[in-house]
Each structure stands twice: as C-alpha cells, then as structure tokens.
Design an enzyme around this catalytic site. Sequence first.
Site, PDB file in Angstrom:
ATOM      1  N   VAL A   1      11.025  -4.321   3.110  1.00 19.48           N
ATOM      2  CA  VAL A   1      10.924  -4.572   4.547  1.00 19.48           C
ATOM      3  C   VAL A   1      11.113  -3.241   5.285  1.00 19.48           C
ATOM      4  O   VAL A   1      12.045  -2.494   4.980  1.00 19.48           O
ATOM      5  CB  VAL A   1      12.005  -5.594   4.979  1.00 19.48           C
ATOM      6  CG1 VAL A   1      12.009  -5.795   6.488  1.00 19.48           C
ATOM      7  CG2 VAL A   1      11.781  -6.931   4.257  1.00 19.48           C
TER       8      VAL A   1
ATOM      9  N   LYS B   1       0.846  -1.213   0.000  1.00 23.67           N
ATOM     10  CA  LYS B   1       0.000   0.000   0.000  1.00 23.67           C
ATOM     11  C   LYS B   1       0.867   1.243   0.000  1.00 23.67           C
ATOM     12  O   LYS B   1       2.024   1.237   0.482  1.00 23.67           O
ATOM     13  CB  LYS B   1      -0.970   0.027   1.188  1.00 23.67           C
ATOM     14  CG  LYS B   1      -0.337   0.171   2.582  1.00 23.67           C
ATOM     15  CD  LYS B   1      -0.096   1.607   3.021  1.00 23.67           C
ATOM     16  CE  LYS B   1       0.707   1.685   4.308  1.00 23.67           C
ATOM     17  NZ  LYS B   1       1.448   2.854   4.577  1.00 23.67           N
TER      18      LYS B   1
ATOM     19  N   GLY C   1       4.568  -6.022   6.307  1.00 24.50           N
ATOM     20  CA  GLY C   1       4.227  -6.968   7.374  1.00 24.50           C
ATOM     21  C   GLY C   1       2.724  -7.132   7.509  1.00 24.50           C
ATOM     22  O   GLY C   1       2.210  -8.246   7.698  1.00 24.50           O
TER      23      GLY C   1
ATOM     24  N   ASP D   1      -3.037  -1.296   9.512  1.00 24.45           N
ATOM     25  CA  ASP D   1      -3.091  -1.371   8.047  1.00 24.45           C
ATOM     26  C   ASP D   1      -3.638  -2.703   7.528  1.00 24.45           C
ATOM     27  O   ASP D   1      -3.860  -2.848   6.327  1.00 24.45           O
ATOM     28  CB  ASP D   1      -1.674  -1.225   7.451  1.00 24.45           C
ATOM     29  CG  ASP D   1      -1.071   0.140   7.691  1.00 24.45           C
ATOM     30  OD1 ASP D   1      -1.828   1.104   7.857  1.00 24.45           O
ATOM     31  OD2 ASP D   1       0.170   0.228   7.701  1.00 24.45           O
TER      32      ASP D   1
ATOM     33  N   ALA E   1       3.525  -1.192   4.298  1.00 28.15           N
ATOM     34  CA  ALA E   1       2.671  -2.170   4.990  1.00 28.15           C
ATOM     35  C   ALA E   1       3.007  -3.612   4.628  1.00 28.15           C
ATOM     36  O   ALA E   1       2.114  -4.464   4.588  1.00 28.15           O
ATOM     37  CB  ALA E   1       1.195  -1.891   4.720  1.00 28.15           C
TER      38      ALA E   1
HETATM   39  O1  C5P Z   1      -1.104  -0.733  14.142  1.00 25.29           O
HETATM   40  P1  C5P Z   1       0.322  -1.055  13.932  1.00 25.29           P
HETATM   41  O2  C5P Z   1       0.804  -2.164  14.841  1.00 25.29           O
HETATM   42  O3  C5P Z   1       0.681  -1.318  12.511  1.00 25.29           O
HETATM   43  O4  C5P Z   1       1.125   0.235  14.355  1.00 25.29           O
HETATM   44  C1  C5P Z   1       2.520   0.242  14.475  1.00 25.29           C
HETATM   45  C2  C5P Z   1       2.933   1.454  15.303  1.00 25.29           C
HETATM   46  O5  C5P Z   1       2.656   2.654  14.579  1.00 25.29           O
HETATM   47  C3  C5P Z   1       2.210   1.573  16.622  1.00 25.29           C
HETATM   48  O6  C5P Z   1       2.867   0.873  17.625  1.00 25.29           O
HETATM   49  C4  C5P Z   1       2.229   3.077  16.854  1.00 25.29           C
HETATM   50  O7  C5P Z   1       3.477   3.458  17.396  1.00 25.29           O
HETATM   51  C5  C5P Z   1       2.164   3.659  15.452  1.00 25.29           C
HETATM   52  N1  C5P Z   1       0.796   4.035  15.041  1.00 25.29           N
HETATM   53  C6  C5P Z   1       0.208   5.125  15.630  1.00 25.29           C
HETATM   54  N2  C5P Z   1      -1.051   5.499  15.251  1.00 25.29           N
HETATM   55  C7  C5P Z   1      -1.710   4.812  14.312  1.00 25.29           C
HETATM   56  C8  C5P Z   1      -1.115   3.688  13.692  1.00 25.29           C
HETATM   57  C9  C5P Z   1       0.157   3.326  14.091  1.00 25.29           C
HETATM   58  O8  C5P Z   1       0.798   5.783  16.495  1.00 25.29           O
HETATM   59  N3  C5P Z   1      -2.934   5.188  13.945  1.00 25.29           N
END
Ligand code: C5P
Length: 323
Positions: free
Chosen positions: A122, A23, A129, A163, A127
């Site tokens: 990576v 993405k 992962g 994501d 996105a």
């Molecule tokens: O949701 P995900 O695990 O992919 O998010 C990874 C990191 O990105 C979170 O630990 C956070 O630090 C940050 N994040 C955030 N606000 C969001 C999405 C992600 O702060 N809306």
Amino acid sequence: MSGETGEIAAPAQAGVTVQVPAKINLSLAVGPPRADGYHALATVYQAIDLFDRVSVVPAPPGEVTLELADDVHGEGGAVTPEDLAELPTDERNLAVRAARLLARRTGTAAGARLRLHKTIPVAGGMAGGSADAAAALVACNVLWRTRLGTRDLQRLAAELGSDVPFCLVGGTAVGSGQGERVAPAEGPGTYHWVVAITGGGLSTPGVYAQADRLRAGCAVPEPVVPAALTDALRAGDPKALGRALANDLQPAALSLRPDLADLLEQGKACGALGAVVSGSGPTCVFLAGDAEHARDVGAGLAGACRAVHLATGPVPGARVVQP
Ligand code: C5P
C-alpha cells in the site's frame, strides 16, 4: 421456497475474479510541472508477479460496495493489517470509482460487491491502487456483461489514473503523456527481481512536489526513455538493463526517506545488477541475473527492510482467473 426439504438449492451467485500485477518502472523520466499540476513522463513499465485479486458478485441495482479480505497479507508481510486499516472502502477507493465509472458510462443499472485481496504494498510506488481499479474494470465488465472492448476500457482507465491503463495491459510497455499512453516494449526473456518492501508509504503527489522543489531553478529537459534501456530490453540483457535502471523521482524519494539510500547500497553490495526506487517509492527493486542470484540478493536484504518478495516479469495485466 428456499430451504424446504427436497428443494433444489439455488445456484451459487455467479462471480468473477480478476488477478492484477504490481508494476515497477525500469526508467521514469519526469518533465517540468504542467499548469494542471501533472508532469509529462517518459517511462518504461514492467508488470511483475506480485498480485492483487478483485472478486465481484452481483449486488442490488446501483449498489457498489468494497470489502477487504483480511486473510491475505502478502508474502512475508508485504501488506500488514495496519496497511489494510488505512485503505478506504468507499468511493475514495479507486476500485470503487472504477466500477461506478463503468456503470455510469455503460448505463447499466447493475450493482456489484467487490472483495479485494491485497498483496501489493500500500502506497509503495507499485501502482497497487491503480491495479485494483484496473481489476475492478475488467471484473465488472464481465460480471455486468457490459462488453466494453480493450480500447474503451483503456479510455476509462486513463480517466481514473495515470498508471491504470498500464495495469490493464501489463507486460513491458513505454508510457508517455502523463503515463496513461502505453505502447508495448516487449523483448525476449524473463527478469528476476528482488522487491524490498519498507514500512511507511510515501504520498505520490508529495514525491512529485518534492522533485519539483529539488529541481527548482534547473532547466528540466523533456522526458525521454534512455536508449541504453530500450537496447537492453531488445537484447534481453539483464546486466545492461541493471546499468540502465533510472528514476527521476529517486532523489526526491531519498530526500524524504534517507534510509532508502542505505537499502539501495546494500542491495548493490549483495551483487544486484541494478537497484532503483520503484516509482514514487518507498519500495525498492533490485535486478538479479537469475532465480538463484535473486534468492542470494533477497537473503542479503532480508534484515534491511520489512519484507522481501522475489518476483519475475514481465507478466500480463489484469486477467480473469479461477477464484
Ligand atoms: O494519475 P494519478 O492519480 O495516479 O496521479 C497521482 C498524483 O501523482 C497526481 O495527483 C500528481 O500529483 C502526480 N502525478 C504527476 N504527473 C504524472 C502522474 C502523476 O504529477 N504524470
């Protein structure tokens, strides 16, 4: 007994392969930090044709394992052997967590052996992962005949990461909440992107934290999707879309990786209609007017980054394909 002369060979183990796109964020507005550490987002995602593949075959009950295919490193070195060496293959990998979560929630005793072919950079802000987690959900749901519908898969996806729900649906979509609530934002046309893959990943939490530091003391507004961007998408107008590309994480990514500013400038100098850091970076994406223009911009950027990938979007999310 198998192997005896004249014995009919056992049928090959049934397997399922799922292809899942990377993405990019056409716009990414980030609100102030919340008490839980996350940020409210208003974003427009687009899935592009740069794919990972997850193949699954049955494993003994309760067993979920992951191996990395080392025969695919992405076009022109988007993923290097060093990148692969950094990827965990145990439950720290989101694809493994996705398969385990599906098994737990559906109560299946079945196991799965996952094999991951990576071409999405990576730690690149695309996105990768999350895409692998979405692919693992779809693949295991078919392999195990657990038959969860789209809504249930979306719920599991949202538990895995912000994501992941978008990676299931793909296309072009508005993301709200912390990015996990997605609503289609289709418009006409296909867009031509030049993806500039740089060495060295950026940590997503690190980039969000840096954005908070840079904006400390500022009144951060509630995030919204710019009207100019939705208008451009509705019109299918690449020039207007190029002007409307926006990313609130870009200043933070640039402060951590000052070299990206030159890359963005170089793309613009090559005639890109717009240039932006993808998500939390460090991958940068450049919009071109058509396929030929994309090849020109790509050629102009070839020496300025590790790999250039020409991509189109939107494309569908995680889908079962022939292996
Ligand atoms: O949701 P995900 O695990 O992919 O998010 C990874 C990191 O990105 C979170 O630990 C956070 O630090 C940050 N994040 C955030 N606000 C969001 C999405 C992600 O702060 N809306």
